[in-house]
Design a protein around this motif. Sequence first.
Motif, PDB file in Angstrom:
ATOM      1  N   THR A   9      -9.812  18.687   8.442  1.00 24.38           N
ATOM      2  CA  THR A   9     -10.605  18.173   7.325  1.00 24.38           C
ATOM      3  C   THR A   9     -10.064  16.857   6.826  1.00 24.38           C
ATOM      4  O   THR A   9      -8.871  16.618   6.818  1.00 24.38           O
ATOM      5  N   GLU A  10     -10.980  15.975   6.423  1.00 30.15           N
ATOM      6  CA  GLU A  10     -10.576  14.688   5.871  1.00 30.15           C
ATOM      7  C   GLU A  10      -9.854  14.855   4.548  1.00 30.15           C
ATOM      8  O   GLU A  10      -9.084  14.002   4.139  1.00 30.15           O
ATOM      9  N   LEU A  11     -10.131  15.946   3.835  1.00 28.47           N
ATOM     10  CA  LEU A  11      -9.563  16.131   2.511  1.00 28.47           C
ATOM     11  C   LEU A  11      -8.176  16.743   2.560  1.00 28.47           C
ATOM     12  O   LEU A  11      -7.508  16.852   1.549  1.00 28.47           O
ATOM     13  N   LEU A 160     -11.184  11.451  -3.800  1.00 26.45           N
ATOM     14  CA  LEU A 160     -11.113  10.772  -2.515  1.00 26.45           C
ATOM     15  C   LEU A 160     -12.370   9.951  -2.235  1.00 26.45           C
ATOM     16  O   LEU A 160     -13.466  10.500  -2.127  1.00 26.45           O
ATOM     17  N   GLU A 161     -12.200   8.641  -2.133  1.00 25.72           N
ATOM     18  CA  GLU A 161     -13.256   7.743  -1.682  1.00 25.72           C
ATOM     19  C   GLU A 161     -12.956   7.440  -0.221  1.00 25.72           C
ATOM     20  O   GLU A 161     -12.042   6.658   0.088  1.00 25.72           O
ATOM     21  N   VAL A 162     -13.694   8.031   0.677  1.00 25.85           N
ATOM     22  CA  VAL A 162     -13.366   8.006   2.098  1.00 25.85           C
ATOM     23  C   VAL A 162     -13.336   6.584   2.656  1.00 25.85           C
ATOM     24  O   VAL A 162     -12.443   6.233   3.439  1.00 25.85           O
ATOM     25  N   ASP A 163     -14.287   5.739   2.273  1.00 26.28           N
ATOM     26  CA  ASP A 163     -14.321   4.373   2.803  1.00 26.28           C
ATOM     27  C   ASP A 163     -13.085   3.588   2.386  1.00 26.28           C
ATOM     28  O   ASP A 163     -12.500   2.851   3.188  1.00 26.28           O
ATOM     29  N   LEU A 164     -12.697   3.733   1.121  1.00 25.38           N
ATOM     30  CA  LEU A 164     -11.512   3.040   0.635  1.00 25.38           C
ATOM     31  C   LEU A 164     -10.260   3.575   1.343  1.00 25.38           C
ATOM     32  O   LEU A 164      -9.406   2.799   1.798  1.00 25.38           O
ATOM     33  N   ALA A 165     -10.145   4.888   1.440  1.00 25.69           N
ATOM     34  CA  ALA A 165      -8.977   5.489   2.093  1.00 25.69           C
ATOM     35  C   ALA A 165      -8.878   5.057   3.543  1.00 25.69           C
ATOM     36  O   ALA A 165      -7.781   4.824   4.062  1.00 25.69           O
ATOM     37  N   TYR A 200      -5.030   4.920  -6.482  1.00 18.82           N
ATOM     38  CA  TYR A 200      -4.327   5.833  -5.589  1.00 18.82           C
ATOM     39  C   TYR A 200      -2.855   5.440  -5.555  1.00 18.82           C
ATOM     40  O   TYR A 200      -2.454   4.393  -6.060  1.00 18.82           O
ATOM     41  N   ASP A 201      -2.056   6.307  -4.953  1.00 15.05           N
ATOM     42  CA  ASP A 201      -0.638   6.011  -4.774  1.00 15.05           C
ATOM     43  C   ASP A 201      -0.273   6.240  -3.323  1.00 15.05           C
ATOM     44  O   ASP A 201      -0.921   7.024  -2.613  1.00 15.05           O
ATOM     45  N   LEU A 202       0.776   5.532  -2.872  1.00 12.28           N
ATOM     46  CA  LEU A 202       1.206   5.596  -1.480  1.00 12.28           C
ATOM     47  C   LEU A 202       2.709   5.764  -1.382  1.00 12.28           C
ATOM     48  O   LEU A 202       3.460   5.211  -2.186  1.00 12.28           O
ATOM     49  N   SER A 203       3.147   6.499  -0.389  1.00  7.43           N
ATOM     50  CA  SER A 203       4.553   6.491   0.010  1.00  7.43           C
ATOM     51  C   SER A 203       4.601   6.690   1.515  1.00  7.43           C
ATOM     52  O   SER A 203       3.618   7.135   2.131  1.00  7.43           O
ATOM     53  N   GLY A 204       5.732   6.339   2.109  1.00  8.74           N
ATOM     54  CA  GLY A 204       5.843   6.426   3.561  1.00  8.74           C
ATOM     55  C   GLY A 204       7.250   6.775   3.992  1.00  8.74           C
ATOM     56  O   GLY A 204       8.218   6.601   3.230  1.00  8.74           O
TER      57      GLY A 204
END
Length: 388
Positions: A9-11, A160-165, A200-204
């Motif tokens: 799933t995308e979610l 979740l905005e799929v296009d943005l993600a 949104y937030d990001l980490s890696g």
Amino acid sequence: MRISIATNTELSSRFFASKLNPTNNVLLNCAYECKLPFLSMASRRVSVNRCVLSMSGSGSSTSGGLTYKDSGVDIDAGSELVRRIAKMAPGIGGFGGLFPLGDSYLVAGTDGVGTKLKLAFETGIHDTIGIDLVAMSVNDIVTSGAKPLFFLDYFATSHLEVDLAEKVIKGIVDGCQQSDCVLLGGETAEMPDFYAAGEYDLSGFAVGIVKKDSVIDGKNIVPGDVLIGLPSSGVHSNGFSLVRRVLAQSDLSLKDQLPSENTTLGEALMAPTVIYVKQVLDIISEGGVKGIAHITGGGFTDNIPRVFPKGLGAVIYEDSWKVPAVFKWIQQAGRIEDSEMRRTFNMGIGMVLVVSKETSHTILEGGCGTYEAYHIGEVVNGEGVSYS
């Protein structure tokens, strides 16, 4: 450490297994707890070093200008936290954490992109922020001489905005390609009401490998060794709390042209972080590299001494490279002192290599025109960083 991997799933979690057997489904849908027996050399983003800064006095800003602390970021507090953590986990403070594996070390690093995300929201530039995310981790682990193997990401948002993600993840894919590593997996977390709409937030997290007899650890650095700087693309991914404070009090918007440059201020600030992996590994392969510092939060002042043996410091030649126009604007608009600029920003140099004089000639003249490098200083007796 929890790793969640799924493809249904995308979610939910995301998993990329381009180098794995696609029939090995057990790898594609699992979650497990991993407890490491010990860590031989641990990393922590905030530098633990305390350095002395000696200013030349030329070009100093008017007193009373903005500081990083004014914008809400206290480097000293971060250093104090790392000092306390180091009591519980000795060895904290390197750019990457080293874990022994046979005749090699696995080298791991983790990071985010900070409040540069705020500018991504304001400018609508989302397709390169993923490059920044990868760069911040892989540039850390390559300082040990490690080749990145794989990367994992964490993407969190309220809705979740799929296009943005998709744009964000595309940038992460690009960053992995630039660093020749695999995007192995990731987590997409949808948490209603936790983040502002559209944010949104990001980490890696990156893991690499290096032979034990090839680790670059700075132990052999001596006075007279040369500092070679590799140019940055701009602010990279540190200091944006101060940048945003400067923007708020300036007479320019992100859509305005950066003075003396053919680009907008927003485009200049959002330029993706340079990924130095291939360039640095090529230079290392020629031999003679003794230490490497990734110039991130803490600038020259805190990062360069991290690779030195006790009792050694650096002299930086102030006019040995061209400082990008975006830093000149930040300093002028914020009336920021030289010392504050040097401790907050990379000032146009994103990576510093410490090499012998003999090796320096080969590096500075090499590359067949494929990269730029500058002789920016030398190693001296006495701790800290000074400028001349």
